[in-house]
Design an enzyme around this catalytic site. Structure first.
Site, short mmCIF file in Angstrom:
data_model
loop_
_atom_site.label_atom_id
_atom_site.label_comp_id
_atom_site.label_asym_id
_atom_site.label_seq_id
_atom_site.Cartn_x
_atom_site.Cartn_y
_atom_site.Cartn_z
N ARG A 43 2.15 9.52 -5.62
CA ARG A 43 1.67 10.95 -6.07
C ARG A 43 2.14 10.72 -7.61
NH1 ARG A 43 -1.46 10.82 -1.75
NH2 ARG A 43 -0.54 11.78 0.19
N HIS A 81 -5.02 -0.88 5.49
CA HIS A 81 -4.43 -0.09 6.55
C HIS A 81 -5.23 -0.23 7.97
CE1 HIS A 81 -7.12 2.71 5.05
NE2 HIS A 81 -6.36 3.34 3.97
N HIS A 133 1.05 -1.06 0.23
CA HIS A 133 0.09 -0.04 0.13
C HIS A 133 1.07 1.31 0.25
CE1 HIS A 133 -3.97 1.91 1.23
NE2 HIS A 133 -2.91 3.00 1.23
N ASN A 166 -5.68 7.09 -6.30
CA ASN A 166 -6.37 8.24 -6.05
C ASN A 166 -5.54 9.74 -6.59
OD1 ASN A 166 -4.58 7.43 -3.72
ND2 ASN A 166 -5.68 8.88 -2.33
N HIS A 198 1.70 5.36 -1.67
CA HIS A 198 1.41 6.55 -2.38
C HIS A 198 2.65 7.06 -2.74
CE1 HIS A 198 -2.83 6.89 -0.79
NE2 HIS A 198 -2.17 6.32 0.21
N HIS A 216 -10.55 1.18 1.26
CA HIS A 216 -10.33 1.98 2.58
C HIS A 216 -11.41 1.80 3.19
CE1 HIS A 216 -8.82 5.85 4.15
NE2 HIS A 216 -9.92 5.82 4.71
N ASP A 249 1.49 2.69 3.73
CA ASP A 249 0.58 3.95 3.15
C ASP A 249 1.33 5.07 3.41
OD1 ASP A 249 -1.75 5.18 2.85
OD2 ASP A 249 -2.49 5.35 4.84
N HIS A 288 3.34 14.49 1.54
CA HIS A 288 2.91 15.72 1.28
C HIS A 288 3.73 16.76 1.57
CE1 HIS A 288 -1.54 14.66 1.18
NE2 HIS A 288 -1.27 13.92 2.32
N LYS A 340 -9.23 -0.53 -6.08
CA LYS A 340 -9.48 0.04 -4.96
C LYS A 340 -10.69 0.87 -4.75
CE LYS A 340 -7.86 1.68 -0.78
NZ LYS A 340 -6.59 2.23 -0.65
#
Length: 340
Positions: A18, A168, A14, A42, A16, A134, A240, A244, A97
């Site tokens: 970006r 998660h 899992h 996402n 991210h 999720h 996860d 950012h 997902k």
């Protein structure tokens, strides 16, 4: 001599990455030490078609920095997928997902009612396409995962051949549910094995530990930790890791996400060693995922040893500035060798 362990083909189930400049910064930080990872879809717009999936994978592969790494792609769940669309995409993805609409970052296009999209679940079951979820409602923040467990229970019973991953997980109740249905599996993050809500907001607010699902109570952390340490056969590591920009974290309206990719393997080794369970780390970080998903990652041997690792205060590059978990701290374990 320091204690050490060599892990074979670590997997992050899992992750991210970006897009754009942020992807260029963070992708090599995972690709260096992991053989592969399940990539979250996402984005804006969401990766909800084969065309978008293939284009995103191409951008990821161009950002690896020379490392050997397999991005396991997913589609963003849509309630109007046709059988032809799913058949065309199946060989290019690991699963689909599902995000409840508005439950987390960039999930506004998610599902508003589980029962309204059951035809897609049926197609996925018949075609052998895994469903990753999720699992949160829009209730009180500490109860959102617990409230969603009824949906997992319903789906697992109504679609017994559909392989469902509870993403998660953060509660003791979710760990208990994992043992009730053979078609349920779960991922758990590094941070949820270590922290509780008290670490996030019990004193001065720590925005770099704020994530969704939010960290829970000590008894929840203990249940998650014991399941991981004991090598539960349907529990997998999924970081996860959610980068950012620092200005999106250290601000009013702080973005949800903990960035752990560069230190995940070292910190897991430290955690498992603390509890004398290093022998079970291989199953948690790779073997279970390979068996449950039928993936065969390229061999990458990652040796981790009981030597200090000073976590940088930030990772910078491509005009991005991201603060990791444990920023500025010294861990007891570090990656000392990578052979691919």
């Amino acid at each position: 001599m320091p204690k050490e362990i060599t892990l074979c083909s670590p997997l992050d189930m899992h992750l991210h990455l970006r897009d754009g400049d942020m992807m260029k910064l963070v992708t090599p930080l995972t690709a260096e030490t992991f053989s592969g990872a399940v990539i979250m879809p996402n984005l804006v717009p969401p990766v909800d078609s084969l065309e978008l999936l293939l284009a995103y994978k191409k951008r990821i592969l161009s950002s690896l920095g020379g490392h050997q790494f397999d991005p396991y792609m997913m589609l963003f769940f849509r309630g109007d997928y046709t059988e032809a669309e799913l058949a065309a995409a199946k060989e290019y993805m690991l699963g689909i997902k599902l995000y409840p609409a508005g439950a987390t970052t960039n999930s506004e296009a998610g599902v508003k009612a589980i029962d309204a999209v059951e035809p897609v679940f049926k197609m996925m079951e018949e075609m052998g396409i895994p469903l990753m979820v999720h699992g949160e409602t829009h209730g009180f923040v500490m109860d959102r995962e617990k409230e969603f467990l009824a949906s997992y229970d319903y789906l697992a019973q109504k679609f017994p051949k559909l392989q469902i991953t509870m993403e998660h997980i953060t509660t003791a109740d979710a760990v208990a549910l994992l043992d009730e249905h053979e078609n349920l599996r779960a991922t758990v993050t590094l941070q949820h094995l270590i922290i509780t809500l008290d670490d996030v907001a019990g004193g001065m607010l720590d925005p770099h530990l704020f994530c969704k699902p939010i960290a829970k109570r000590p008894e929840d952390r203990e249940a998650l930790l014991q399941a991981a340490l004991e090598g539960h056969p349907r529990l997998m590591f999924g970081s996860d890791s959610a980068p950012h920009p620092v200005e999106k974290k250290e601000c009013c309206g702080c973005a949800a996400g903990v960035f752990t990719a560069p230190l995940a393997i070292a910190r897991l080794a430290q955690l498992f060693d603390k509890h004398d369970k290093l022998d079970n780390l291989q199953a948690f970080i790779s073997d279970n995922a390979q068996r449950l998903y039928g993936v065969e990652p390229a061999e990458k041997l990652v040796t981790v040893a009981n030597v200090p690792f000073e976590v940088p205060t930030a990772y910078t590059g491509h005009d991005q500035h991201v603060v990791p978990m444990h920023a500025g701290e010294t861990l007891d374990w570090n990656v000392t060798s990578i052979k691919a």
